[in-house]
Design a protein around this motif. Structure first.
Motif, PDB file in Angstrom:
ATOM      1  N   ILE A   5       7.853   0.167  -9.999  1.00 35.66           N
ATOM      2  CA  ILE A   5       7.035  -1.185  -9.686  1.00 35.66           C
ATOM      3  C   ILE A   5       8.570  -1.679  -9.146  1.00 35.66           C
ATOM      4  N   LEU A   6       8.994  -2.148  -7.647  1.00 41.56           N
ATOM      5  CA  LEU A   6       9.670  -2.995  -7.556  1.00 41.56           C
ATOM      6  C   LEU A   6       9.383  -4.665  -6.936  1.00 41.56           C
ATOM      7  N   ILE A   7       9.696  -5.658  -7.657  1.00 41.85           N
ATOM      8  CA  ILE A   7       8.873  -6.789  -7.409  1.00 41.85           C
ATOM      9  C   ILE A   7      10.733  -8.115  -6.749  1.00 41.85           C
ATOM     10  N   ASN A   8      10.814  -8.128  -5.665  1.00 42.16           N
ATOM     11  CA  ASN A   8      11.764  -8.348  -5.149  1.00 42.16           C
ATOM     12  C   ASN A   8      10.905 -10.323  -5.058  1.00 42.16           C
ATOM     13  N   VAL A   9      12.054 -11.385  -5.404  1.00 35.03           N
ATOM     14  CA  VAL A   9      11.683 -12.521  -5.075  1.00 35.03           C
ATOM     15  C   VAL A   9      12.549 -13.515  -4.161  1.00 35.03           C
ATOM     16  N   ARG A  14       7.551 -13.435  -2.039  1.00 34.61           N
ATOM     17  CA  ARG A  14       7.486 -12.573  -3.025  1.00 34.61           C
ATOM     18  C   ARG A  14       6.830 -10.690  -2.406  1.00 34.61           C
ATOM     19  N   ARG A  15       6.970  -9.856  -2.988  1.00 32.89           N
ATOM     20  CA  ARG A  15       6.831  -8.641  -2.339  1.00 32.89           C
ATOM     21  C   ARG A  15       6.524  -7.480  -3.572  1.00 32.89           C
ATOM     22  N   VAL A  16       5.937  -6.886  -3.448  1.00 35.83           N
ATOM     23  CA  VAL A  16       6.189  -6.375  -4.572  1.00 35.83           C
ATOM     24  C   VAL A  16       5.531  -4.955  -3.458  1.00 35.83           C
ATOM     25  N   ALA A  17       6.325  -3.290  -4.383  1.00 37.73           N
ATOM     26  CA  ALA A  17       6.878  -1.743  -3.899  1.00 37.73           C
ATOM     27  C   ALA A  17       6.174  -1.567  -4.686  1.00 37.73           C
ATOM     28  N   VAL A  18       5.317  -0.362  -4.612  1.00 38.58           N
ATOM     29  CA  VAL A  18       4.895   0.341  -5.764  1.00 38.58           C
ATOM     30  C   VAL A  18       5.684   2.018  -5.224  1.00 38.58           C
ATOM     31  N   GLN A  25       4.653   3.786  -1.474  1.00 41.09           N
ATOM     32  CA  GLN A  25       2.769   3.995  -1.544  1.00 41.09           C
ATOM     33  C   GLN A  25       2.380   2.900  -1.346  1.00 41.09           C
ATOM     34  N   GLU A  26       2.146   1.641  -1.867  1.00 42.34           N
ATOM     35  CA  GLU A  26       2.111   0.187  -1.446  1.00 42.34           C
ATOM     36  C   GLU A  26       3.061  -0.456  -1.850  1.00 42.34           C
ATOM     37  N   LEU A  27       2.573  -1.798  -1.071  1.00 44.90           N
ATOM     38  CA  LEU A  27       3.183  -3.002  -0.981  1.00 44.90           C
ATOM     39  C   LEU A  27       2.536  -4.855  -0.515  1.00 44.90           C
ATOM     40  N   TYR A  28       3.201  -5.134  -1.383  1.00 41.64           N
ATOM     41  CA  TYR A  28       1.700  -6.596  -1.132  1.00 41.64           C
ATOM     42  C   TYR A  28       2.892  -7.568  -1.407  1.00 41.64           C
ATOM     43  N   LEU A  29       3.368  -8.568  -0.451  1.00 41.76           N
ATOM     44  CA  LEU A  29       3.829  -9.561   0.211  1.00 41.76           C
ATOM     45  C   LEU A  29       2.615 -10.918  -0.239  1.00 41.76           C
ATOM     46  N   GLU A  30       3.522 -12.171  -0.925  1.00 40.03           N
ATOM     47  CA  GLU A  30       3.104 -13.543  -0.775  1.00 40.03           C
ATOM     48  C   GLU A  30       4.261 -14.346  -0.567  1.00 40.03           C
ATOM     49  N   ARG A  31       3.514 -15.273   0.883  1.00 40.02           N
ATOM     50  CA  ARG A  31       4.286 -16.112   1.214  1.00 40.02           C
ATOM     51  C   ARG A  31       4.521 -17.560   0.460  1.00 40.02           C
ATOM     52  N   SER A  32       5.397 -18.085   0.460  1.00 43.05           N
ATOM     53  CA  SER A  32       5.260 -19.582  -0.601  1.00 43.05           C
ATOM     54  C   SER A  32       4.245 -20.647   0.796  1.00 43.05           C
ATOM     55  N   GLY A  33       3.365 -21.120  -0.136  1.00 40.97           N
ATOM     56  CA  GLY A  33       1.938 -21.764   0.328  1.00 40.97           C
ATOM     57  C   GLY A  33       1.121 -20.911   1.290  1.00 40.97           C
TER      58      GLY A  33
END
Length: 490
Positions: A5-9, A14-18, A25-33
């Motif tokens: 799991i790679l967590i880039n801030v 913030r992004r999370v790659a599996v 295989q999977e990518l999750y992202l969450e922007r500020s606010g």
């Protein structure tokens, strides 16, 4: 290769790659606010009751009113009554009334023009358990398939809760193989948390947030961490330190797998993650054999078309088609996860004449989907070679998160949004500083991007310049399109 799991801030997201076996295989992202609302609990107020739709619109303090169906208001109960018949859903007017306050939970984020989807059937997840207030039953995730393991876990939970549990609990897939201490730790956490939620709900006013789920990095550790994950890399010091503390509380046996990444290149350059993200925004996805997939998203559904392309590697056409479809089935399962495609999905496999080939292709697809965290249902291959399937959608697809309608083509195509380009500029600046020694740099981009950087991200820019010891100048270029920018060292 191991799973990671790679967590880039970064300052804007913030992004999370599996990564499994070296492949994203999977990518999750969450922007500020701009975080996800799924899992949050609100004190809602019924704004409008719609008997014809068996639903109500609820104010939970968001921009758009949320949607609550009558079936999601009823307490959890078996779908069939004692006679084996479907239980009728009462009229929405019997369940709620306009102006009524109601404790609700978000189960689906706002998508497009639609508001969030709600339920009153609350569920509070931890690492290994889900607490279900208001019921007394104990359950085990259907993804734990071995009967002996299911009974072992159920027996452990029954010993911890007693024969008359105060709440219902579901044992999550993550719990497979764990011992009593880990389950007891989760149970203790949930028993502490729920009374606090109840107390906050009693004091809450309409539209107020009562309980907020974890932010993306820690939610990802809770939901995605398992025995097969050999390493978690995090490239921001504060997030790393908090993640280690979080892991120490919930799964201390795996806390040592979390590492701070301070390599020479950006974290997402490992395993070519950035390149894979770019490819996931393309309409066409190549197959190793020379064939390709064409993926089209519409409001109603997603279609996937399988083509042989230049693949002519087998002795006859039927074998060529069969091998292409087998490869495509595995690639499709990966693309659904990576692109976060949901709702109705129609797969147009190349027509096969042999029934055994059809069965093997369908089994390959189902096996490949077994690792998907989202719930999927798959139909048989139709006489036209089509597979109808559904994949549970709780958040917007990757394309909808990263792109916006192109003004140059009146919405018929997609371009990266201004926020996405801003994030890429930040990453390019950090990449340049790692590779070269410089005291100044100039960023040239279209006026919209420069305005957004200077107006909304000026604090992040100031912090970055102080951290990196460099000065950054922004220069608007009218001839640049929205995705185009240059970072020049001075």
């Amino acid at each position: 290769m191991s799973d990671e799991i790679l967590i880039n801030v970064s300052p804007t997201e913030r992004r999370v790659a599996v990564v499994e076996s070296g492949l994203l295989q999977e990518l999750y992202l969450e922007r500020s606010g701009e975080s996800s609302y799924v899992g949050n609990i609100y004190m809602g107020r019924i704004e409008r009751v719609l008997p014809g739709m068996q639903a109500a619109f609820v104010n939970i303090g968001l921009e758009r009113t949320a949607f609550l169906h009558a079936a999601d208001i009823l307490p959890r109960q078996p779908e069939l009554d004692e006679n084996g018949e479907s239980r009728p859903v009462p009229s929405i007017t019997e369940l709620v009334s306009q102006g009524q306050k109601l404790l609700v939970q978000v189960v689906k984020d706002p998508l497009g023009t639609k508001g969030a989807r709600l339920t009153t059937q609350l569920s509070i997840p931890s690492r290994y358990l889900v607490l279900l207030p208001g019921i007394k039953s104990l359950g085990v995730s259907v993804r734990i398939e071995l009967d002996a393991e299911r009974e072992r876990l159920r027996g452990m939970l029954r010993e911890l809760t007693g024969e008359e549990p105060e709440h219902g609990f579901i044992i999550r897939t993550n719990a497979e193989g764990i011992e009593t201490d880990a389950l007891a730790r989760d149970l203790k956490y949930l028993r502490r948390l729920w009374p606090r939620i109840e107390a906050d709900a009693e004091q809450a006013t309409a539209g107020q947030l009562v309980y907020e789920d974890l932010s993306l990095p820690y939610r990802s550790l809770r939901d995605l961490m398992h025995a097969g994950i050999e390493k978690v890399r995090i490239d921001e010091q504060e997030t790393f330190q908090r993640a280690v503390r979080f892991a120490g509380e919930f799964f201390p046996e795996w806390a040592e797998r979390i590492e701070f990444y301070d390599g020479d290149g950006p974290l997402f350059d490992l395993y070519g993650v950035e390149t894979e993200i770019e490819r996931a925004l393309d309409r066409s996805t190549p197959l190793k054999s020379g064939g390709h997939l064409t993926i089209d998203q519409t409001e109603a559904m997603t279609t996937v078309d399988v083509n042989t392309g230049s693949y002519l590697g087998y002795r006859n056409l039927e074998e060529t088609i069969f091998k292409t479809n087998l490869e495509a089935a595995q690639a499709i399962a990966r693309q659904l996860r990576l692109r976060n495609l949901g709702g109705i999905i129609i797969i147009d496999f190349i027509d096969m004449t042999e029934d055994d080939h059809k069965r093997q292709v369908l089994r390959t697809l189902q096996r490949a989907l077994a690792r998907d965290h989202a719930r999927t249902t798959v139909s048989e291959i139709s006489p036209l070679g089509l597979v109808e399937m559904t994949r549970k959608r709780t958040t917007e697809s990757l394309e909808h998160r990263l792109c916006e309608s192109c003004p140059a083509c009146d919405g018929r195509g997609r371009v990266k949004s201004v926020d996405t380009v801003c994030s890429e500029i930040f990453r390019e600046i950090m990449r340049a500083v790692r590779q070269f020694e410089t005291g100044q740099m100039r960023v040239m981009a279209c006026p919209q991007v420069v305005d957004r950087m200077l107006e909304e991200h000026h604090r992040s820019i100031a912090e970055l310049t102080e951290q990196l010891g460099t000065s950054i100048h922004f220069q608007p270029e009218d001839q640049y399109d929205q995705e185009q920018f240059d970072v020049v060292l001075l």
